[in-house]
Scaffold this motif. Structure first.
Motif, PDB file in Angstrom:
ATOM      1  N   MET A  54      57.409  51.258  43.543  1.00 34.42           N
ATOM      2  CA  MET A  54      56.354  52.267  43.413  1.00 34.42           C
ATOM      3  C   MET A  54      56.811  53.464  42.590  1.00 34.42           C
ATOM      4  O   MET A  54      57.966  53.850  42.629  1.00 34.42           O
ATOM      5  CB  MET A  54      55.946  52.775  44.797  1.00 34.42           C
ATOM      6  CG  MET A  54      54.810  51.991  45.402  1.00 34.42           C
ATOM      7  SD  MET A  54      53.803  52.991  46.553  1.00 34.42           S
ATOM      8  CE  MET A  54      53.350  54.417  45.618  1.00 34.42           C
ATOM      9  N   GLU A  55      55.912  54.042  41.882  1.00 34.81           N
ATOM     10  CA  GLU A  55      56.232  55.242  41.117  1.00 34.81           C
ATOM     11  C   GLU A  55      56.327  56.462  42.040  1.00 34.81           C
ATOM     12  O   GLU A  55      55.936  56.398  43.192  1.00 34.81           O
ATOM     13  CB  GLU A  55      55.148  55.460  40.043  1.00 34.81           C
ATOM     14  CG  GLU A  55      55.190  54.351  38.985  1.00 34.81           C
ATOM     15  CD  GLU A  55      53.937  54.306  38.136  1.00 34.81           C
ATOM     16  OE1 GLU A  55      53.548  55.360  37.630  1.00 34.81           O
ATOM     17  OE2 GLU A  55      53.356  53.209  38.001  1.00 34.81           O
ATOM     18  N   SER A  56      56.840  57.547  41.488  1.00 33.93           N
ATOM     19  CA  SER A  56      57.098  58.685  42.369  1.00 33.93           C
ATOM     20  C   SER A  56      55.881  59.578  42.585  1.00 33.93           C
ATOM     21  O   SER A  56      55.879  60.423  43.466  1.00 33.93           O
ATOM     22  CB  SER A  56      58.262  59.508  41.816  1.00 33.93           C
ATOM     23  OG  SER A  56      57.894  60.060  40.583  1.00 33.93           O
ATOM     24  N   VAL A  57      54.885  59.419  41.754  1.00 37.97           N
ATOM     25  CA  VAL A  57      53.632  60.119  42.044  1.00 37.97           C
ATOM     26  C   VAL A  57      52.493  59.103  42.070  1.00 37.97           C
ATOM     27  O   VAL A  57      52.592  58.029  41.484  1.00 37.97           O
ATOM     28  CB  VAL A  57      53.287  61.235  41.013  1.00 37.97           C
ATOM     29  CG1 VAL A  57      54.350  62.316  40.994  1.00 37.97           C
ATOM     30  CG2 VAL A  57      53.081  60.643  39.625  1.00 37.97           C
ATOM     31  N   ILE A  58      51.467  59.475  42.761  1.00 38.70           N
ATOM     32  CA  ILE A  58      50.282  58.625  42.848  1.00 38.70           C
ATOM     33  C   ILE A  58      49.524  58.731  41.523  1.00 38.70           C
ATOM     34  O   ILE A  58      49.223  59.824  41.058  1.00 38.70           O
ATOM     35  CB  ILE A  58      49.377  59.113  43.993  1.00 38.70           C
ATOM     36  CG1 ILE A  58      50.104  59.010  45.337  1.00 38.70           C
ATOM     37  CG2 ILE A  58      48.062  58.350  44.028  1.00 38.70           C
ATOM     38  CD1 ILE A  58      50.487  57.627  45.740  1.00 38.70           C
ATOM     39  N   THR A  59      49.259  57.591  40.944  1.00 39.26           N
ATOM     40  CA  THR A  59      48.426  57.575  39.743  1.00 39.26           C
ATOM     41  C   THR A  59      47.093  56.908  40.083  1.00 39.26           C
ATOM     42  O   THR A  59      46.949  56.311  41.153  1.00 39.26           O
ATOM     43  CB  THR A  59      49.099  56.776  38.612  1.00 39.26           C
ATOM     44  OG1 THR A  59      49.256  55.422  39.078  1.00 39.26           O
ATOM     45  CG2 THR A  59      50.469  57.344  38.271  1.00 39.26           C
ATOM     46  N   LEU A  60      46.150  57.024  39.198  1.00 39.22           N
ATOM     47  CA  LEU A  60      44.824  56.451  39.451  1.00 39.22           C
ATOM     48  C   LEU A  60      44.907  54.961  39.769  1.00 39.22           C
ATOM     49  O   LEU A  60      44.117  54.435  40.535  1.00 39.22           O
ATOM     50  CB  LEU A  60      43.913  56.671  38.238  1.00 39.22           C
ATOM     51  CG  LEU A  60      43.364  58.085  38.093  1.00 39.22           C
ATOM     52  CD1 LEU A  60      42.591  58.215  36.804  1.00 39.22           C
ATOM     53  CD2 LEU A  60      42.478  58.435  39.282  1.00 39.22           C
ATOM     54  N   ASP A  61      45.891  54.308  39.172  1.00 35.52           N
ATOM     55  CA  ASP A  61      46.033  52.871  39.380  1.00 35.52           C
ATOM     56  C   ASP A  61      46.173  52.494  40.853  1.00 35.52           C
ATOM     57  O   ASP A  61      45.777  51.404  41.258  1.00 35.52           O
ATOM     58  CB  ASP A  61      47.259  52.344  38.628  1.00 35.52           C
ATOM     59  CG  ASP A  61      47.028  52.357  37.127  1.00 35.52           C
ATOM     60  OD1 ASP A  61      45.875  52.582  36.710  1.00 35.52           O
ATOM     61  OD2 ASP A  61      47.992  52.142  36.383  1.00 35.52           O
ATOM     62  N   TYR A  62      46.761  53.370  41.641  1.00 34.96           N
ATOM     63  CA  TYR A  62      46.968  53.036  43.051  1.00 34.96           C
ATOM     64  C   TYR A  62      45.658  52.962  43.827  1.00 34.96           C
ATOM     65  O   TYR A  62      45.620  52.509  44.953  1.00 34.96           O
ATOM     66  CB  TYR A  62      47.922  54.031  43.712  1.00 34.96           C
ATOM     67  CG  TYR A  62      49.347  53.836  43.245  1.00 34.96           C
ATOM     68  CD1 TYR A  62      50.081  52.741  43.677  1.00 34.96           C
ATOM     69  CD2 TYR A  62      49.943  54.719  42.362  1.00 34.96           C
ATOM     70  CE1 TYR A  62      51.366  52.535  43.238  1.00 34.96           C
ATOM     71  CE2 TYR A  62      51.234  54.527  41.907  1.00 34.96           C
ATOM     72  CZ  TYR A  62      51.949  53.429  42.353  1.00 34.96           C
ATOM     73  OH  TYR A  62      53.219  53.228  41.915  1.00 34.96           O
ATOM     74  N   GLY A  63      44.582  53.445  43.219  1.00 38.34           N
ATOM     75  CA  GLY A  63      43.285  53.361  43.870  1.00 38.34           C
ATOM     76  C   GLY A  63      42.409  52.283  43.290  1.00 38.34           C
ATOM     77  O   GLY A  63      41.234  52.195  43.594  1.00 38.34           O
TER      78      GLY A  63
END
Lengths: 333, 333
Positions: free
Chosen positions: B1-10
Motif C-alpha cells: 500500500m502507498e503511504s497516502v490514500i489516493t482516489l484509487d483506493y476508493g
C-alpha cells in the motif's frame, strides 16, 4: 428553515431539530422513526442480513437518479443479492455548509419514493454538517437490515457448466454520471440504470440451490464483480463478447472516452450465476419483469483457467479480463 | 500500500481490495466480516435495537481518543441507552485523498480495541475516497444492531419526583476537542471522556421500571438532552447547579472561552432519570464502576413549569435552560 444549510443545522440543537421536523420527518416519517430515539427498536428476525454503503456520487443529481435514490437502491440491492428481504434502513447524512435546502428536499423525496417502492422503512438516522470546503454538497450512508430468505448464495457454490446471466445492458450508470459531469463538453443521451433489484432477486430465489450467487455490479462494473467471484475459485468464467448487452449510446460514449463498458458501474443490473439446467428458467423469470426485459446469458463457467475471467471476442480470440486496478471513474456511487 | 490514500483506493477495484486486505481485515477481521459479502448474515434476535451515527470530528485525533474510538462508542452507547445489548456494527468510511495510511491504521486499531472492549463485531463495511478538498481526512459512519434487553426506556416514563443522575463530570469531550483545535493559542489539560457506556447501562437495567430513561448527552450537551426529555412533557426538570459535576479544568476553559459546560458534548457520560426510591441504588450501582465513580444526583423532576428545564443556581435563583439553537462547537463528533 433557511434556504441553505449552515453549520448550525449540524449542531444537535434547535436548528438540527428544525431540520428533522421540517425536512426529514415530512419526507420519511414512520411510526418507528418518528420516535426520534437514538436507536430504533424493531421486531426481530430469525436470521438477518445487515449491510452498509456510503454514497459520495458527484454530481448528486444525474440523468436517471440522484444520490437519494442511489442510497436506497444500493443498500436494498446489497441485501437482496445476499438473499435477504430488506426491511429497515438507517440514514446518515453529511451535509456541506451551503448545500441548498431545496436540493436536500428533492433527495429526501427520492429516498421516500424508493423506500416505498422497495417496502423498507428508514427507522433511524443522523445528520452532520461540515464547513464549506470540507465536503461536497451531500454524502449519505445507508445501512440496512433484512430477513434472510434465500440462504447459501456464495461464489463458492459456483460449478463448472454454470451459466452467467445479466438482467440488462451494462455500464449505463457509470457513463451517465460521467457525461453529466462534463455536460458542457460532451453530449450523450444516457440515463443511469439506478433501480432496485428486489423484484428480480425475488423472482430467482425459487430456483433454490440452482441459484449459485448474485451481485449488483457497481464500482468496477461487471468485469470486477466477475473477477471477485473467481478469486480463489477452481473454475474460470468465460464471457461471450457478443452476448453482453451494451446500449449503443453507452458503447459510443465508451469509444469516445476510451472507457470499457465492462468496467463501468451499473446500479440497477443483476449479475447471477445459475446451474446449466436452470438457465432457461432464470432467463424467462427475469424477462417477465420490465426491469429484466433485456436479460441475457452472457457466459459460462469452465475449468481451463482456474481463477480467471476470460472474454471470447467476436472475432474468435480470447482475452483475459483483469480486475480494475485504479479508479476508472471516481465517485460514481 | 502507498503511504497516502489516493482516489484509487476508493475505486472498488484492486486498490480497494488491497486496502481491505492490508488495512481493514488485519485490524477488524472476524468470521462474518472476512467473508466480504455485500451483506452480513447474522443470527437473529427477538427484538432489535438499530442505530446509526456519522462522525466528522475535527481534529480526528484528540486528547483521550480519536474518531475511531468515538465511532464505536457513539453507536454502542446509543444502543445501550436504548436498552439494547450491542452485538454488530457496520463501518462506512469516507476518506479524503491524501489521508495518511498510518493515521488510518491507528484509527482502525482504535476501532478494533473498542469493539473488543464492548463485545461487538464489525460485520460489514464500505470505503469511499473523495478528492482532496472534498472531505477532511476521514469521516466515519457506524450503524449498530443489538438485542433489546431493557424495554420501555422513554422520556414519556418520567414522573414527578424522579431523580436526575449523571455518571461523571460533563463537557470534557467538547472542551478537549476545542482546546486541541487551537493548541497553539490555548493550553489546557482536558481529556475527552469518550468511553463506552455498556457497563454503566447494564448496571442500571436491573432497576426495571424504576429506570425511566437514559441518554448519552453528546452534541448540545447535558442541557440539550434534558430539554429533549422535557419536550411535550407535563413535568419540568430542575437542576441543582452546585450538584452538576464539572472538572476544574473544564470550568476554567469555559470561563475563558465564554462557553457553558452544560452545552458542551460528553461522549462517555450517562444521563439517567430514575424513580425517587431507586436513586440511592442507581447511584451506588454507578459508583461501583470506575467510569461511574463521580456519579451524582443533579436534579429532580417537578411539575411547576411543564416542558421546561430550570437551574437552581448556587446563589438561590432560578434560570430557564433553553435548547442550544446554533452550533456551540461544530464538528465535535
Amino acid at each position: 428553515m433557511e434556504s441553505v444549510i449552515t453549520l448550525d443545522y449540524g449542531s444537535g440543537g434547535g436548528k438540527t431539530a428544525s431540520l428533522i421536523e421540517q425536512k426529514i420527518l415530512p419526507a420519511l416519517g414512520n411510526p418507528v422513526l418518528n420516535q426520534l430515539t437514538d436507536g430504533a427498536v424493531i421486531d426481530g428476525f430469525d436470521r438477518l442480513v445487515f449491510s452498509t454503503d456510503s454514497f459520495v456520487v458527484w454530481p448528486c443529481f444525474f440523468p436517471g437518479g440522484d444520490i437519494g435514490k442511489l442510497s436506497v437502491c444500493g443498500t436494498v440491492n446489497d441485501i437482496c443479492v445476499s438473499g435477504g428481504k430488506p426491511a429497515y434502513l438507517s440514514l446518515g447524512m453529511i451535509l456541506e455548509e451551503g448545500f441548498p435546502a431545496e436540493s436536500l428536499e428533492r433527495i429526501l423525496e427520492s429516498i421516500h419514493r424508493m423506500a416505498e417502492e422497495t417496502g423498507v422503512s428508514v427507522v433511524t438516522g443522523d445528520t452532520k454538517v461540515v464547513e464549506k470546503g470540507k465536503g461536497d454538497g451531500i454524502y449519505i450512508n445507508t445501512s440496512g437490515i433484512g430477513q434472510l430468505v434465500c440462504p447459501g448464495l456464495t461464489p463458492a457454490a459456483i460449478r463448472p457448466g454454470d451459466r452467467i446471466l445479466v438482467s440488462g445492458p451494462v455500464g449505463d450508470h457509470g457513463i451517465a454520471v460521467m457525461l453529466s459531469r462534463y455536460s458542457e463538453l460532451l453530449q450523450g443521451d444516457v440515463r443511469s440504470d439506478c433501480a432496485p433489484l428486489h423484484r428480480l432477486c425475488s423472482a430467482l430465489y425459487p430456483l433454490g440451490e440452482k441459484l449459485r450467487v448474485m451481485r449488483d455490479p457497481t464500482r468496477g462494473g461487471l468485469a470486477t464483480t466477475l473477477c471477485e467471484f473467481m478469486d480463489a475459485s477452481p473454475c474460470d468464467a468465460v464471457l461471450d463478447e457478443g452476448a453482453v448487452p451494451v446500449s449503443p449510446a453507452v458503447s459510443a460514449a465508451c469509444d469516445l472516452l476510451g472507457l470499457d463498458p465492462l468496467y463501468a458501474a451499473c446500479e440497477g443490473r443483476l449479475l447471477a450465476v445459475v446451474a446449466p439446467d436452470a438457465a432457461e428458467e432464470a432467463l424467462s423469470r427475469m424477462r417477465s419483469l420490465p426491469e429484466g426485459e433485456q436479460a441475457a446469458v452472457i457466459g459460462e463457467i469452465g475449468t481451463d483457467h482456474p481463477g480467471k475471467v476470460l472474454m471470447r471476442t467476436s472475432v474468435g480470440g480470447t482475452r483475459v479480463i483483469t480486475r480494475l486496478s485504479g479508479a476508472q471513474l471516481p465517485r460514481i456511487c
